[in-house]
Design a protein around this motif. Sequence first.
Motif, PDB file in Angstrom:
ATOM      1  N   SER A   1      -0.334  -9.143  -5.103  1.00 55.48           N
ATOM      2  CA  SER A   1       0.156  -8.242  -4.062  1.00 55.48           C
ATOM      3  C   SER A   1      -0.082  -6.783  -4.452  1.00 55.48           C
ATOM      4  CB  SER A   1       1.652  -8.466  -3.828  1.00 55.48           C
ATOM      5  OG  SER A   1       1.889  -9.819  -3.546  1.00 55.48           O
TER       6      SER A   1
ATOM      7  N   ASP B   1       1.813  -4.246  -5.246  1.00 55.84           N
ATOM      8  CA  ASP B   1       2.581  -3.306  -4.398  1.00 55.84           C
ATOM      9  C   ASP B   1       3.650  -2.568  -5.211  1.00 55.84           C
ATOM     10  OD1 ASP B   1       3.455  -2.050  -2.022  1.00 55.84           O
ATOM     11  OD2 ASP B   1       5.034  -3.546  -1.785  1.00 55.84           O
TER      12      ASP B   1
ATOM     13  N   LEU C   1      -3.769  -9.705  -1.559  1.00 45.59           N
ATOM     14  CA  LEU C   1      -3.423 -10.611  -0.462  1.00 45.59           C
ATOM     15  C   LEU C   1      -2.896  -9.825   0.738  1.00 45.59           C
ATOM     16  CD1 LEU C   1      -2.920 -13.525   0.624  1.00 45.59           C
ATOM     17  CD2 LEU C   1      -0.605 -13.321  -0.317  1.00 45.59           C
ATOM     18  N   VAL C   2      -3.486 -10.104   1.897  1.00 50.75           N
ATOM     19  CA  VAL C   2      -2.973  -9.533   3.144  1.00 50.75           C
ATOM     20  C   VAL C   2      -1.997 -10.547   3.706  1.00 50.75           C
ATOM     21  CG1 VAL C   2      -3.574  -8.697   5.449  1.00 50.75           C
ATOM     22  CG2 VAL C   2      -5.179  -8.378   3.548  1.00 50.75           C
ATOM     23  N   ASN C   3      -0.727 -10.211   3.642  1.00 46.18           N
ATOM     24  CA  ASN C   3       0.307 -11.155   4.050  1.00 46.18           C
ATOM     25  C   ASN C   3       1.201 -10.532   5.116  1.00 46.18           C
ATOM     26  OD1 ASN C   3       2.327 -12.998   4.312  1.00 46.18           O
ATOM     27  ND2 ASN C   3       2.798 -13.156   2.117  1.00 46.18           N
ATOM     28  N   PRO C   4       0.966 -10.886   6.397  1.00 45.48           N
ATOM     29  CA  PRO C   4       1.718 -10.270   7.496  1.00 45.48           C
ATOM     30  C   PRO C   4       3.215 -10.589   7.437  1.00 45.48           C
ATOM     31  CG  PRO C   4      -0.097 -11.639   8.316  1.00 45.48           C
ATOM     32  CD  PRO C   4       0.015 -11.891   6.853  1.00 45.48           C
ATOM     33  N   GLN C   5       3.585 -11.623   6.660  1.00 46.07           N
ATOM     34  CA  GLN C   5       5.011 -11.959   6.561  1.00 46.07           C
ATOM     35  C   GLN C   5       5.775 -11.072   5.586  1.00 46.07           C
ATOM     36  OE1 GLN C   5       4.350 -16.178   6.115  1.00 46.07           O
ATOM     37  NE2 GLN C   5       3.521 -15.833   8.161  1.00 46.07           N
ATOM     38  N   LYS C   6       5.048 -10.358   4.757  1.00 44.92           N
ATOM     39  CA  LYS C   6       5.712  -9.495   3.777  1.00 44.92           C
ATOM     40  C   LYS C   6       5.773  -8.082   4.320  1.00 44.92           C
ATOM     41  CE  LYS C   6       5.392 -11.382  -0.880  1.00 44.92           C
ATOM     42  NZ  LYS C   6       4.833 -11.161  -2.224  1.00 44.92           N
TER      43      LYS C   6
ATOM     44  N   THR D   1      -9.747  -7.275  -0.309  1.00 43.53           N
ATOM     45  CA  THR D   1      -8.544  -7.891   0.258  1.00 43.53           C
ATOM     46  C   THR D   1      -8.920  -9.301   0.720  1.00 43.53           C
ATOM     47  OG1 THR D   1      -9.032  -7.116   2.484  1.00 43.53           O
ATOM     48  CG2 THR D   1      -7.691  -5.671   1.106  1.00 43.53           C
TER      49      THR D   1
ATOM     50  N   SER E   1      -7.242 -12.980   2.959  1.00 43.89           N
ATOM     51  CA  SER E   1      -6.144 -13.724   3.583  1.00 43.89           C
ATOM     52  C   SER E   1      -6.569 -15.188   3.569  1.00 43.89           C
ATOM     53  CB  SER E   1      -5.882 -13.221   5.004  1.00 43.89           C
ATOM     54  OG  SER E   1      -7.078 -13.245   5.733  1.00 43.89           O
TER      55      SER E   1
END
Length: 179
Positions: A26, A28, A53-58, A85, A87
């Motif tokens: 991540s 981040d 990781l592109v994670n729309p839930q985070k 990046t 997904s």
Amino acid sequence: MNGRKGVRRKGAARRRGGSVAVYPGSFDPVTNGHLDIITRGLAVFDAVIIAILVNPQKHPLFTVEERVALIREAYKGEARVRVDTFSGLLVDYAERVGASVIVRGLRAVSDFEYEFQMALMNRRLDPNIETVFMAPADGYSYVSSRLVKEVFQLGGDVSALVPKLVERRLREKYGKAAR
Ligand code: PNS
């Protein structure tokens, strides 16, 4: 075939003869602990692809674009490092970019269970890709992006734990209240 039952070796990088490792996460944000692992990866592999990781839930603090830019800045001029990046499944990404290895940092025993589970699941999904665990310098064994954010937000000093630019960006994100 390389002689190991059930393991087929294929993929662009292997055909070219170069060893390419993917270092996923991540990030981040990226910490000095991550950079330590990347540097160790470069000592072993021809190229390291840092895959965010592109994670729309985070709900990350830094956007994917910001995280890419922060890592690119740290490795400016290092041709063997690529920042990208992804997904979807990590093993699919690794195959797509011709990487035969997934690198993960193991900081402490507490990391082990989750990491081991992921490594075995990834192997089940794609037996051609091997996970390699690397231990960071012991000074980084307690460093995580989550703790860096928390400590910074509460006014603690993280200057030895993240690159200068990350510290600056943290200050911008959290405003003047934090250090
Ligand atoms: O730094 P993180 O957040 O611990 O990294 C976790 C990451 C990105 C390596 C993991 O969530 C991942 O690989 N996600 C991609 C989806 C996937 O392949 N899932 C199955 C893995 S077992």
